[in-house]
Design a protein around this motif. Structure first.
Motif, PDB file in Angstrom:
ATOM      1  N   LEU B 155       0.803  -1.217   0.000  1.00 58.49           N
ATOM      2  CA  LEU B 155       0.000   0.000   0.000  1.00 58.49           C
ATOM      3  C   LEU B 155       0.828   1.256   0.000  1.00 58.49           C
ATOM      4  N   LEU B 156       2.095   1.107   0.222  1.00 54.47           N
ATOM      5  CA  LEU B 156       2.956   2.275   0.303  1.00 54.47           C
ATOM      6  C   LEU B 156       3.727   2.402  -1.000  1.00 54.47           C
ATOM      7  N   PRO B 157       4.252   3.573  -1.246  1.00 51.45           N
ATOM      8  CA  PRO B 157       5.139   3.715  -2.399  1.00 51.45           C
ATOM      9  C   PRO B 157       6.318   2.765  -2.232  1.00 51.45           C
ATOM     10  N   GLU B 158       7.048   2.555  -3.290  1.00 52.00           N
ATOM     11  CA  GLU B 158       8.145   1.587  -3.211  1.00 52.00           C
ATOM     12  C   GLU B 158       9.117   1.958  -2.098  1.00 52.00           C
ATOM     13  N   MET B 159       9.368   3.253  -1.967  1.00 55.62           N
ATOM     14  CA  MET B 159      10.194   3.716  -0.865  1.00 55.62           C
ATOM     15  C   MET B 159       9.321   4.496   0.107  1.00 55.62           C
ATOM     16  N   PHE B 160       9.505   4.229   1.368  1.00 55.89           N
ATOM     17  CA  PHE B 160       8.626   4.873   2.355  1.00 55.89           C
ATOM     18  C   PHE B 160       9.401   5.068   3.654  1.00 55.89           C
ATOM     19  N   THR B 161       8.872   5.933   4.485  1.00 63.13           N
ATOM     20  CA  THR B 161       9.511   6.176   5.777  1.00 63.13           C
ATOM     21  C   THR B 161       8.839   5.340   6.864  1.00 63.13           C
ATOM     22  N   MET B 162       9.550   5.175   7.958  1.00 69.96           N
ATOM     23  CA  MET B 162       8.987   4.455   9.092  1.00 69.96           C
ATOM     24  C   MET B 162       7.695   5.106   9.572  1.00 69.96           C
ATOM     25  N   ARG B 163       7.703   6.400   9.493  1.00 72.50           N
ATOM     26  CA  ARG B 163       6.519   7.148   9.922  1.00 72.50           C
ATOM     27  C   ARG B 163       5.301   6.785   9.085  1.00 72.50           C
ATOM     28  N   GLN B 164       5.518   6.679   7.774  1.00 75.86           N
ATOM     29  CA  GLN B 164       4.401   6.306   6.898  1.00 75.86           C
ATOM     30  C   GLN B 164       3.881   4.920   7.229  1.00 75.86           C
ATOM     31  N   LEU B 165       4.837   4.016   7.429  1.00 73.90           N
ATOM     32  CA  LEU B 165       4.450   2.642   7.744  1.00 73.90           C
ATOM     33  C   LEU B 165       3.674   2.596   9.054  1.00 73.90           C
ATOM     34  N   GLN B 166       4.165   3.352  10.023  1.00 73.02           N
ATOM     35  CA  GLN B 166       3.478   3.370  11.314  1.00 73.02           C
ATOM     36  C   GLN B 166       2.070   3.931  11.179  1.00 73.02           C
ATOM     37  N   LYS B 167       1.950   4.973  10.379  1.00 73.45           N
ATOM     38  CA  LYS B 167       0.622   5.567  10.176  1.00 73.45           C
ATOM     39  C   LYS B 167      -0.340   4.572   9.542  1.00 73.45           C
ATOM     40  N   LEU B 168       0.197   3.783   8.627  1.00 69.51           N
ATOM     41  CA  LEU B 168      -0.634   2.760   7.995  1.00 69.51           C
ATOM     42  C   LEU B 168      -1.173   1.779   9.036  1.00 69.51           C
ATOM     43  N   TYR B 169      -0.274   1.304   9.880  1.00 74.94           N
ATOM     44  CA  TYR B 169      -0.716   0.373  10.915  1.00 74.94           C
ATOM     45  C   TYR B 169      -1.679   1.032  11.893  1.00 74.94           C
ATOM     46  N   LYS B 179       6.238   5.065  18.922  1.00 76.49           N
ATOM     47  CA  LYS B 179       7.210   5.179  17.838  1.00 76.49           C
ATOM     48  C   LYS B 179       8.404   4.231  17.997  1.00 76.49           C
ATOM     49  N   ARG B 180       8.993   4.258  19.190  1.00 77.97           N
ATOM     50  CA  ARG B 180      10.195   3.432  19.371  1.00 77.97           C
ATOM     51  C   ARG B 180       9.884   1.946  19.356  1.00 77.97           C
ATOM     52  N   ASN B 181       8.800   1.582  20.046  1.00 76.25           N
ATOM     53  CA  ASN B 181       8.435   0.167  20.053  1.00 76.25           C
ATOM     54  C   ASN B 181       8.099  -0.324  18.647  1.00 76.25           C
ATOM     55  N   PHE B 182       7.439   0.524  17.901  1.00 73.69           N
ATOM     56  CA  PHE B 182       7.078   0.146  16.544  1.00 73.69           C
ATOM     57  C   PHE B 182       8.317  -0.125  15.700  1.00 73.69           C
ATOM     58  N   ILE B 183       9.257   0.813  15.757  1.00 76.14           N
ATOM     59  CA  ILE B 183      10.470   0.659  14.959  1.00 76.14           C
ATOM     60  C   ILE B 183      11.240  -0.589  15.371  1.00 76.14           C
ATOM     61  N   ASN B 184      11.339  -0.795  16.668  1.00 76.18           N
ATOM     62  CA  ASN B 184      12.050  -1.991  17.138  1.00 76.18           C
ATOM     63  C   ASN B 184      11.394  -3.266  16.620  1.00 76.18           C
ATOM     64  N   LYS B 185      10.082  -3.276  16.701  1.00 75.60           N
ATOM     65  CA  LYS B 185       9.359  -4.464  16.253  1.00 75.60           C
ATOM     66  C   LYS B 185       9.586  -4.708  14.769  1.00 75.60           C
ATOM     67  N   ILE B 186       9.419  -3.671  13.991  1.00 73.25           N
ATOM     68  CA  ILE B 186       9.607  -3.813  12.549  1.00 73.25           C
ATOM     69  C   ILE B 186      11.041  -4.259  12.239  1.00 73.25           C
ATOM     70  N   ASN B 187      11.987  -3.611  12.894  1.00 77.61           N
ATOM     71  CA  ASN B 187      13.373  -3.973  12.628  1.00 77.61           C
ATOM     72  C   ASN B 187      13.665  -5.419  13.007  1.00 77.61           C
ATOM     73  N   SER B 188      13.041  -5.870  14.078  1.00 79.22           N
ATOM     74  CA  SER B 188      13.315  -7.239  14.516  1.00 79.22           C
ATOM     75  C   SER B 188      12.794  -8.263  13.506  1.00 79.22           C
ATOM     76  N   MET B 189      11.861  -7.842  12.665  1.00 81.12           N
ATOM     77  CA  MET B 189      11.378  -8.751  11.631  1.00 81.12           C
ATOM     78  C   MET B 189      12.406  -8.892  10.504  1.00 81.12           C
ATOM     79  N   ASP B 190      13.222  -7.884  10.361  1.00 78.03           N
ATOM     80  CA  ASP B 190      14.301  -7.930   9.379  1.00 78.03           C
ATOM     81  C   ASP B 190      13.795  -8.192   7.960  1.00 78.03           C
ATOM     82  N   ILE B 191      12.848  -7.380   7.531  1.00 80.27           N
ATOM     83  CA  ILE B 191      12.355  -7.513   6.162  1.00 80.27           C
ATOM     84  C   ILE B 191      12.372  -6.177   5.443  1.00 80.27           C
TER      85      ILE B 191
END
Lengths: 229, 229
Positions: B155-169, B179-191
DNA sequence: TTAACAAGTGTTAATATTACACTTCCAAAG
DNA sequence: CTTTGGAAGTGTAATATTAACACTTGTTAA
């Protein structure tokens, strides 16, 4: 653009039922051996067609009732299967339902009426059409669902031991659970009533019997509490 | 017992599509205003009838395509609705599908072709038939599903910021996330792949852009990894 | 009396989740 | 050129949940 339904294609809508059962030990599925074509002699799920003035849920219950005599069993809609050639006779869409029942009670009669048999999940034969796919989807859903709602209580006698309950969960999830962790988890849900009575059939010491506290359960369900095992 | 399908009732099988959209801010749903009876002038989901040689998935995609011009969008089957009087014209069963798309791209054309409009989920009008029930079931399913598979990246453009991704969720789950927990979680998925480039539109400092790493994602999907937010 | 067998019972370690606040960077305004 | 405003970025500590693990109890039948 007009509202003309008459040009649209109509189709046959079947309902197939995945009936799981638990016999104090094993998770099983109820299959019938077809005594009619096509695929006569092969194993299949029990199914039927949706009638004109019938809701899908009703059709599923009717089919369950026909085969087992059981009434008022909750059946959950699983998925609608629509491959064009899934039924070689005629285009048929099938909406599948699943449920899980207590085997003991309805064992004898049905085997006489239909060519029905309980199969262990580890020993399911090749089924007609796309029925193996349905079954596979159903078992996955049942497992997920079991972890969310304590589905299991209807399957046990009114009074049951922790051991029986654990075995039920182990059968559904197809994995061993730790006895102490299981009991703690169940107790933390606070939906069982511990009785003074003991069941003496499975050990010399005897094990306490429990009852499901539906009132407490219904209260908690509102808050969407769930069980992860 | 014989295999005689000819006595069975046939029904109309409709497919209704719940099309969610995300516009960098809000979760919305695409509705059309009917210009035909019954219920002319009322809002409804976009739907159509299953054709003779069509699979349900295909019908859903066809309907999405008709309305938005979009292709190759994954649509997930939701549920089959079968109340006898749900459509006052004729007995019709409806299998519903849902998806979520990027609003931006396909906004203009469709509003011209159909009387279609995006509605914020907090502001959905009364819909015809049982469409509000469908929508309600769809949003619940979408929320559950979003926590299981990282559905959002398409749903996001090919390149997107963490903020955009967080807003989507946040839009899908309808709650603020840390914000911090979200980034950590996403990063831990490593995708995700962090790029050197920055997006400068939303702050003077600029924020790093990321790309979805489909290869890694596909590898991990095998192991059924999931995201709990 | 003792041997066999399932029931019953708590604690610790590891992991996952949540809560929380200050610094950095840049551009625009003064 | 200095200041100000605004979003980006970053780490740790507390809490909650989950997982692993073994010995004692009670009874009957040998």
């Amino acid at each position: 653009m007009l509202n003309d339904y008459s040009k649209e294609d109509k189709v046959l809508l079947a309902v197939d039922c995945i009936i799981f059962g638990f016999d104090n030990d094993d998770l099983k599925v109820l299959l019938i051996q077809r005594n009619f074509e096509p695929e006569k002699g092969k194993w299949s799920l029990m199914g039927g067609f949706l009638k004109k003035n019938e809701v899908l849920d009703e059709a599923a219950s009717r089919i369950l009732n026909t085969l087992t005599g059981m009434n008022e069993i909750y059946m959950e809609q699983l998925y609608s299967f629509s491959e064009v050639d899934r039924d070689p006779v005629e285009r048929t869409i099938s909406t599948s339902y699943y449920t899980i029942i207590n085997i003991e009670k309805y064992n004898e009669e049905l085997i006489e009426n239909y060519n029905a048999r309980w199969f262990s999940m580890s020993n399911v034969p090749h089924l007609i059409f796309d029925h193996n796919i349905m079954l596979d989807k159903a078992i996955k859903r049942l497992r997920r669902r079991t972890s969310i709602n304590p589905i299991g209580f209807e399957l046990l006698p009114e009074m049951f031991t922790m051991r029986q309950l654990q075995k039920l969960y182990e059968a559904i999830l197809d994995k061993k659970l730790d006895k102490r962790n299981f009991i703690n988890k169940i107790n933390s849900m606070d939906i069982l009533i511990k009785l003074d009575e003991k069941d003496m059939t499975s050990s010399t010491k005897g094990s306490y019997l429990y009852k499901f506290d539906r009132e407490k359960y219904d209260k908690k369900k509102v808050n969407n509490f769930y069980l992860k095992l």
